[in-house]
Design a protein around this motif. Structure first.
Motif, short mmCIF file in Angstrom:
data_model
loop_
_atom_site.label_atom_id
_atom_site.label_comp_id
_atom_site.label_asym_id
_atom_site.label_seq_id
_atom_site.Cartn_x
_atom_site.Cartn_y
_atom_site.Cartn_z
N ASP A 81 0.83 -1.21 0.00
CA ASP A 81 0.00 0.00 0.00
C ASP A 81 0.86 1.26 0.00
N LYS A 82 1.98 1.23 0.73
CA LYS A 82 2.84 2.40 0.82
C LYS A 82 3.49 2.74 -0.52
N ALA A 83 3.97 1.71 -1.24
CA ALA A 83 4.60 1.96 -2.54
C ALA A 83 3.60 2.55 -3.53
N VAL A 84 2.37 2.03 -3.54
CA VAL A 84 1.34 2.58 -4.43
C VAL A 84 1.04 4.02 -4.08
N LYS A 85 0.92 4.31 -2.80
CA LYS A 85 0.65 5.69 -2.36
C LYS A 85 1.81 6.60 -2.72
N ASP A 86 3.03 6.16 -2.45
CA ASP A 86 4.21 7.02 -2.68
C ASP A 86 4.44 7.32 -4.16
N LEU A 88 2.29 5.97 -7.34
CA LEU A 88 1.16 6.18 -8.24
C LEU A 88 0.27 7.34 -7.80
N ASP A 89 0.16 7.56 -6.49
CA ASP A 89 -0.67 8.67 -6.00
C ASP A 89 0.12 9.97 -5.87
N LYS A 90 1.17 9.95 -5.06
CA LYS A 90 1.88 11.18 -4.76
C LYS A 90 2.69 11.71 -5.95
N LYS A 91 3.12 10.81 -6.83
CA LYS A 91 3.88 11.23 -8.02
C LYS A 91 3.09 10.94 -9.30
N SER A 92 1.80 11.16 -9.22
CA SER A 92 0.95 10.77 -10.35
C SER A 92 1.27 11.55 -11.63
N ASN A 93 1.87 12.73 -11.50
CA ASN A 93 2.26 13.47 -12.71
C ASN A 93 3.34 12.73 -13.51
N MET A 94 4.11 11.87 -12.83
CA MET A 94 5.16 11.09 -13.49
C MET A 94 4.72 9.66 -13.80
#
Length: 540
Positions: A81-86, A88-94
């Motif tokens: 869950d942490k990797a997805v959040k870090d 795909l979510d937090k760096k979604s612009n990339m």
């Protein structure tokens, strides 16, 4: 000069051989992963079916972020869950791009399918249009459509209980066609509905395994002649049939919009937007067709998984029915207004999404647009990035005894599905079935309401029990036998669905007949009156 001319081909040949030998190797600074072979990398280890089990196994072995080398492509697999959040979510612009998919997007989709579009201006325009149909306020307005389709589903569970899966599929497909095009799918046997489900299943299988995948991993293969690449002809034929289906739906909605006879729906607004944005009818057909695919298949798969769970966990069914009886009583069916008082039913919805995630491998991988570093490892530009949904949903650290269906995991989780996905604390997210980041499924609000109505009303009206064999023993399905493809569900199983009482049986019948009389044309069974109000007046 003559010597140089003689030596040059040898140098080029040596360079090609070296390049081939280096291909397939894992650079030292990438996340760990299974051992590779020259040229093919990890391709020889890719399973032909049930890939989610192998991807979960690798996650336990190599950690929450690992890499696979697939020919010339790099795949980064996120299994926490942490990797997805870090990322795909937090760096979604990339992390919102797509790798090039020659078979899936170029040949099967004519570069029109939103699901596989790169992260560019065209995708952002399409996404914005889709959001206008499926945002939370729009989702609430479609509840009258959901209520009618739900009533027909319940009625069909009485009149044709042996067709459980088909009743559910008609419910979700008809809701989607109404929301998108303004007309209903009145029966599962409609050939266009059957073409949709069969076509998308063919599309998913074609793009996930075999020669089609190899063409993406080794792009030079696309230059092979047709007799050596038969998948090319299959992909083009699938696109021809699919485009004809989607374009037919769109042009019909467009004509009805111009005539002022269309029901309130997404296409009604899309006609006006097409004039200002200038996109083609082909693109419009795939914007609406993408919505039709997503809305028809994923919700129905989750409801079918719920039915299977009730067979395997009868104590959950009994507890849910007791709670519904206490809150709602025997004289009416649950409505959306009961949702806040039926937390256990909401928990069953969340657990169904976790226990049998339809997008079991996150559908289509994301891709990263520039080099990035995470936990000391390089995630290289253009690498595919997989949201390993099954591994996260089955992580025993998040969900003890994960293959057990236990709605009590969510007894204190009052978040909506969308709020849970947006929670900054990754550990507080309920499940990962709807994806992440800017590629998260925009239908999450509509799906949550359809699932709540489907689950609560089926439990209010029916007992869901096993079919008995000749010896009187219950025939129970294997919960680990799943269909294959981007979107999966339990393999078809036998189930007995019976009204909980004669009074409830009569209420289901009467409510459907009353709704049918009030809203539908007696011959076509299409909407005669729109509960959302009249169509908007359009100026040419």
């Amino acid at each position: 000069m003559a010597v140089l001319i003689q030596v040059l081909p040898v140098v080029v040949a040596v360079a090609i051989v070296i390049r081939l030998l280096l291909s397939g190797r894992r650079p030292k600074n990438l996340p760990p992963g299974p051992p590779t072979l020259p040229i093919i990398g990890n391709l020889h280890l890719m399973p032909k079916r049930d890939a989610h089990l192998q991807f979960e196994k690798w996650a336990r072995e190599y950690g929450p972020v690992y890499s696979l080398i697939l020919g010339t492509k790099t795949l980064i697999v996120l299994s926490s869950d942490k990797a997805v959040k870090d990322l795909l979510d937090k760096k979604s612009n990339m992390y919102s791009h797509r790798q090039e998919m020659y078979i899936g997007q170029t040949l099967c989709s004519g570069n029109l399918r939103i699901l596989m579009m790169g992260y560019d201006a065209r995708w952002r325009m399409c996404r914005k249009l889709v959001h206008s149909l499926l945002n939370i306020s729009a989702a609430k307005s479609y509840v009258p459509y959901q209520m009618l389709e739900n009533k027909q589903m319940l009625y069909e569970m009485i009149t044709q209980p042996e067709r459980c899966m088909y009743n559910i599929r008609r419910y979700t497909n008809s809701l989607t066609t109404t929301m998108v095009f303004g007309w209903r799918s009145t029966t599962y046997d409609d050939p266009k509905m059957m073409q949709l489900f069969e076509g998308f299943s063919e599309f998913a299988e074609l793009n996930q395994t075999g020669l089609a995948a190899l063409v993406d991993f080794f792009p030079w293969m696309r230059w092979l002649p047709d007799f050596l690449l038969p998948v090319r002809a299959k992909a083009k034929e699938l696109h021809r049939r699919e485009k004809a289906l989607y374009l037919g739906h769109w042009l019909r909605a467009k004509e009805e919009t111009k005539a002022g006879t269309i029901m309130r729906c997404f296409s009604e607004d899309l006609v006006a937007i097409q004039k200002t944005e200038g996109f083609s009818d082909d693109q419009a057909s795939y914007i609406t067709g993408t919505l039709l695919e997503a809305g028809s298949d994923t919700t129905s798969s989750t409801l079918y998984a719920f039915v299977q769970a009730m067979l395997l966990y009868p104590e959950v069914q009994k507890k849910a029915q007791a709670i519904i009886d206490e809150v709602v009583g025997p004289n009416r069916m649950p409505t959306m207004e009961d949702e806040r008082d039926l937390q256990y039913i909401r928990a069953i919805v969340k657990e169904s999404l976790r226990w049998m995630p339809t997008t079991i491998m996150g559908a289509v991988p994301h891709a990263v647009t520039q080099d990035d570093w995470y936990n000391g490892y390089l995630i290289p530009k253009d690498a595919g990035v997989v949201n390993n949904v099954w591994a996260i949903n089955m992580d025993p650290a998040r969900h003890p005894d994960p293959r057990r269906f236990d709605p009590d995991r969510y007894k204190d989780d009052l978040q909506s599905l969308a709020d849970a996905a947006a929670n900054p604390d990754a550990s507080k997210r309920d499940q990962f079935t709807f994806g992440a980041g800017r590629r998260i499924c925009p239908g999450i609000h509509v799906a949550e309401r359809s699932l709540f109505l489907g689950v609560s009303r089926m439990l209010w009206a029916f007992d869901i029990t096993p079919v008995l064999d000749a010896q009187g023993k219950p025939i129970l399905p294997d919960p680990d036998r799943l269909t294959q493809g981007f979107v999966c569900q339990p393999e078809e199983f036998q189930v007995k669905i019976t009204p909980r009482s004669e009074a409830r049986r009569q209420m289901v019948i009467e409510e459907w007949l009353a709704a049918e009389k009030e809203w539908l044309d007696p011959v076509t069974k299409q909407w005669r009156v729109c509960p959302l109000g009249p169509a908007k007046k359009r100026k040419e």
